[in-house]
Structure formats: structure tokens, C-alpha cells
Design a protein around this motif. Structure first.
Motif, PDB file in Angstrom:
ATOM      1  N   LEU A 250       0.832  -1.192   0.000  1.00 24.37           N
ATOM      2  CA  LEU A 250       0.000   0.000   0.000  1.00 24.37           C
ATOM      3  C   LEU A 250       0.869   1.245   0.000  1.00 24.37           C
ATOM      4  O   LEU A 250       1.933   1.273   0.622  1.00 24.37           O
ATOM      5  N   CYS A 251       0.396   2.270  -0.708  1.00 22.52           N
ATOM      6  CA  CYS A 251       1.020   3.594  -0.628  1.00 22.52           C
ATOM      7  C   CYS A 251      -0.094   4.614  -0.770  1.00 22.52           C
ATOM      8  O   CYS A 251      -0.214   5.298  -1.782  1.00 22.52           O
ATOM      9  N   VAL A 252      -0.970   4.656   0.237  1.00 21.25           N
ATOM     10  CA  VAL A 252      -2.111   5.562   0.203  1.00 21.25           C
ATOM     11  C   VAL A 252      -1.605   7.006   0.188  1.00 21.25           C
ATOM     12  O   VAL A 252      -0.733   7.377   0.974  1.00 21.25           O
TER      13      VAL A 252
ATOM     14  N   LYS B   4      -7.034   3.378   6.191  1.00 23.27           N
ATOM     15  CA  LYS B   4      -8.372   2.875   6.516  1.00 23.27           C
ATOM     16  C   LYS B   4      -9.105   2.505   5.239  1.00 23.27           C
ATOM     17  O   LYS B   4      -8.692   2.874   4.127  1.00 23.27           O
ATOM     18  N   ALA B   5     -10.209   1.772   5.387  1.00 18.21           N
ATOM     19  CA  ALA B   5     -10.964   1.285   4.228  1.00 18.21           C
ATOM     20  C   ALA B   5     -11.439   2.432   3.346  1.00 18.21           C
ATOM     21  O   ALA B   5     -11.504   2.304   2.112  1.00 18.21           O
ATOM     22  N   GLU B   6     -11.776   3.579   3.955  1.00 22.29           N
ATOM     23  CA  GLU B   6     -12.280   4.717   3.191  1.00 22.29           C
ATOM     24  C   GLU B   6     -11.257   5.243   2.183  1.00 22.29           C
ATOM     25  O   GLU B   6     -11.626   5.907   1.208  1.00 22.29           O
ATOM     26  N   ASP B   7      -9.964   4.962   2.397  1.00 24.50           N
ATOM     27  CA  ASP B   7      -8.933   5.389   1.455  1.00 24.50           C
ATOM     28  C   ASP B   7      -9.050   4.677   0.107  1.00 24.50           C
ATOM     29  O   ASP B   7      -8.459   5.126  -0.881  1.00 24.50           O
ATOM     30  N   PHE B   8      -9.794   3.580   0.076  1.00 23.79           N
ATOM     31  CA  PHE B   8      -9.938   2.777  -1.143  1.00 23.79           C
ATOM     32  C   PHE B   8     -11.379   2.769  -1.650  1.00 23.79           C
ATOM     33  O   PHE B   8     -11.728   1.942  -2.493  1.00 23.79           O
ATOM     34  N   PHE B   9     -12.199   3.698  -1.166  1.00 21.13           N
ATOM     35  CA  PHE B   9     -13.649   3.603  -1.354  1.00 21.13           C
ATOM     36  C   PHE B   9     -14.218   4.870  -1.961  1.00 21.13           C
ATOM     37  O   PHE B   9     -13.765   5.983  -1.686  1.00 21.13           O
ATOM     38  N   PHE B  10     -15.236   4.695  -2.823  1.00 15.89           N
ATOM     39  CA  PHE B  10     -16.037   5.802  -3.342  1.00 15.89           C
ATOM     40  C   PHE B  10     -17.465   5.295  -3.508  1.00 15.89           C
ATOM     41  O   PHE B  10     -17.676   4.154  -3.945  1.00 15.89           O
TER      42      PHE B  10
ATOM     43  N   ARG C 175      -9.350  11.506  -5.628  1.00 18.39           N
ATOM     44  CA  ARG C 175     -10.618  11.155  -4.995  1.00 18.39           C
ATOM     45  C   ARG C 175     -10.561   9.820  -4.268  1.00 18.39           C
ATOM     46  O   ARG C 175     -11.347   9.586  -3.348  1.00 18.39           O
ATOM     47  N   ILE C 176      -9.658   8.937  -4.683  1.00 18.87           N
ATOM     48  CA  ILE C 176      -9.453   7.654  -4.003  1.00 18.87           C
ATOM     49  C   ILE C 176      -7.963   7.549  -3.702  1.00 18.87           C
ATOM     50  O   ILE C 176      -7.189   7.071  -4.538  1.00 18.87           O
ATOM     51  N   PRO C 177      -7.515   8.008  -2.540  1.00 20.45           N
ATOM     52  CA  PRO C 177      -6.080   8.050  -2.234  1.00 20.45           C
ATOM     53  C   PRO C 177      -5.389   6.695  -2.347  1.00 20.45           C
ATOM     54  O   PRO C 177      -4.184   6.633  -2.627  1.00 20.45           O
ATOM     55  N   GLY C 178      -6.141   5.614  -2.158  1.00 23.33           N
ATOM     56  CA  GLY C 178      -5.551   4.281  -2.241  1.00 23.33           C
ATOM     57  C   GLY C 178      -5.072   3.898  -3.626  1.00 23.33           C
ATOM     58  O   GLY C 178      -4.366   2.900  -3.793  1.00 23.33           O
ATOM     59  N   LEU C 179      -5.428   4.683  -4.640  1.00 19.41           N
ATOM     60  CA  LEU C 179      -4.955   4.415  -6.001  1.00 19.41           C
ATOM     61  C   LEU C 179      -3.487   4.778  -6.192  1.00 19.41           C
ATOM     62  O   LEU C 179      -2.882   4.407  -7.197  1.00 19.41           O
ATOM     63  N   ASN C 180      -2.917   5.494  -5.234  1.00 18.19           N
ATOM     64  CA  ASN C 180      -1.538   5.946  -5.372  1.00 18.19           C
ATOM     65  C   ASN C 180      -0.596   4.779  -5.657  1.00 18.19           C
ATOM     66  O   ASN C 180      -0.606   3.771  -4.956  1.00 18.19           O
ATOM     67  N   THR C 181       0.198   4.908  -6.710  1.00 19.87           N
ATOM     68  CA  THR C 181       1.183   3.941  -7.240  1.00 19.87           C
ATOM     69  C   THR C 181       0.554   2.730  -7.925  1.00 19.87           C
ATOM     70  O   THR C 181       1.279   1.878  -8.425  1.00 19.87           O
ATOM     71  N   LEU C 182      -0.773   2.644  -7.997  1.00 20.04           N
ATOM     72  CA  LEU C 182      -1.406   1.463  -8.588  1.00 20.04           C
ATOM     73  C   LEU C 182      -1.605   1.582 -10.102  1.00 20.04           C
ATOM     74  O   LEU C 182      -1.899   0.592 -10.764  1.00 20.04           O
ATOM     75  N   GLY C 183      -1.481   2.787 -10.650  1.00 20.63           N
ATOM     76  CA  GLY C 183      -1.483   2.948 -12.104  1.00 20.63           C
ATOM     77  C   GLY C 183      -2.823   2.771 -12.786  1.00 20.63           C
ATOM     78  O   GLY C 183      -2.867   2.468 -13.982  1.00 20.63           O
TER      79      GLY C 183
END
Length: 217
Positions: free
Chosen positions: A31-33, A54-60, A84-92
């Protein structure tokens, strides 16, 4: 030995210029939120402390809700990127919902950092992209519900709802932050404005026509 070093250097330069290297940075951890509160400026976003993830970092929520298309072009893009979805960081990856009014247009634009793959959920669309110079070949297709079309990275493309009912499409993009450059807005609505002398010569029209177009932006 010198020849071997020269060959190695040529190979490294080839890799550095390869399109396969021109993508979002790969993840080196699970992870790299994105930490949107950090003052550190990097190519992307600084990682949040994993203990604070937290789960909300990957949620919309709410992508199923229709968007307002009462604007000049008759379309509305809801982009879900790393902002808008910080959990996307580094996921491309990122995605977008696009709503079209009857005869609505998503105007010619490019994504400088992403290829787009789009599927129609409702209605039908006339879509296309233009290849680069010198060919400038227009590649088009009529899409109906369930059809899928790909827009290559960096090429001008568009979608038009030629029907009398609304249309909805869902797009996937190969970047956490694909960016968008709407051609008309950039050319005629830049701040400060591009000289009408330059635009008149580029488009081979009278300056009065350029002034009239710029007034709309």
C-alpha cells in the motif's frame, strides 16, 4: 571491453526511451495511500503511514447516480483518480463515469498519461480517435450497450451521443492521474490567450473568426 560498455550503454538508453517505461511508478510495497496533507512535492504523492490507512482510502460511493449534463457540450465526466481515491496511489489505474445528454459530446481531448478503455452501459455512442502526424487517420466506431473501445494514450479522441435518449459509459484509464487536455479549451481558452495572429495562421482563417471563437472560452 570498450565495445561491451558501449553496447550496454545503448541498451540502457533504449530501455529508458521505451514506451513500456513511460508509465506510473510501480508499487514497491502493498500500500502507498496518498497523503494529501503532506507538503513534500514528488512525482505522485507521498505515502501515508500504513498504520493510519483505513478502508475509506480505497472507497467511493455514488457512481451509479446520474450526473447533470445541462452544459454547453451536453456531457459530464466523473473521474475517480488518486485525488478522490487516495488508495490508487502507485497502482497505475483510475476510472470515470461519463454521462451524455441526447446529442451530447465529450469533446476532442487527450489523456497525456493514460490509455483509455470504455464500455457503453446505456444508449449508443459514435466514438473515434485520430492518429498522429503525418497520417492523421480518423478511426471511428458506433458503440452500443456492452460494446468496448480503446483510445490509445496521447491521441485526440471523442465520444458523441447521436441518439435522442441519454447515454452512459464507464472508462478505465492506465494511470492513477491520467490528466485531460480538452483541445478547444486549451487552444482558444488559454490564460493569457494565444495571439490571434498565431491562431489565424495555424487554422488558416481570418483573425475575426479566431476572436469570435475565443470569446466563447
Amino acid at each position: 571491453m570498450a565495445a561491451a560498455y558501449a553496447l550496454l550503454l545503448a541498451a540502457l538508453l533504449a530501455l529508458a526511451s521505451s514506451p513500456t517505461m513511460a508509465r506510473d511508478p510501480g508499487a514497491l510495497q502493498d500500500l502507498c495511500v496518498a497523503d494529501n496533507t503532506s507538503n513534500v512535492f514528488v512525482n505522485g504523492f507521498v505515502c501515508k503511514d500504513p498504520k493510519l490507512v483505513k478502508a475509506e482510502d480505497f472507497f467511493f460511493s455514488g457512481l451509479d447516480e446520474p450526473r447533470d449534463t445541462t452544459n454547453k457540450v451536453g456531457s459530464n465526466v466523473t473521474l475517480l483518480n488518486v485525488n478522490r481515491i487516495p488508495g490508487l496511489n502507485t497502482l497505475g489505474i483510475s476510472m470515470a463515469r461519463v454521462d451524455y445528454a441526447p446529442f451530447g459530446l465529450n469533446p476532442p481531448h487527450i489523456h497525456p498519461r493514460a490509455t483509455e478503455i470504455q464500455t457503453v452501459l446505456e444508449g449508443s455512442l459514435y466514438v473515434g480517435f485520430v492518429t498522429s502526424n503525418p497520417d492523421n487517420r480518423l478511426v471511428t466506431k458506433v458503440l452500443r450497450k456492452g460494446d468496448v473501445f480503446v483510445f490509445p494514450q496521447g491521441l485526440i479522441h471523442f465520444q458523441f451521443n447521436y441518439g435522442t435518449s441519454k447515454a452512459v459509459a464507464l472508462s478505465g484509464l492506465s494511470s492513477q492521474n491520467p490528466g485531460v487536455i480538452t483541445i478547444a479549451n486549451s487552444v482558444f481558452g488559454s490564460k493569457p490567450a494565444i495571439s490571434d495572429d498565431i491562431l489565424a495562421k495555424a487554422f488558416q482563417v481570418d483573425k475575426k473568426i479566431i476572436d469570435r471563437i475565443q470569446a466563447h472560452f
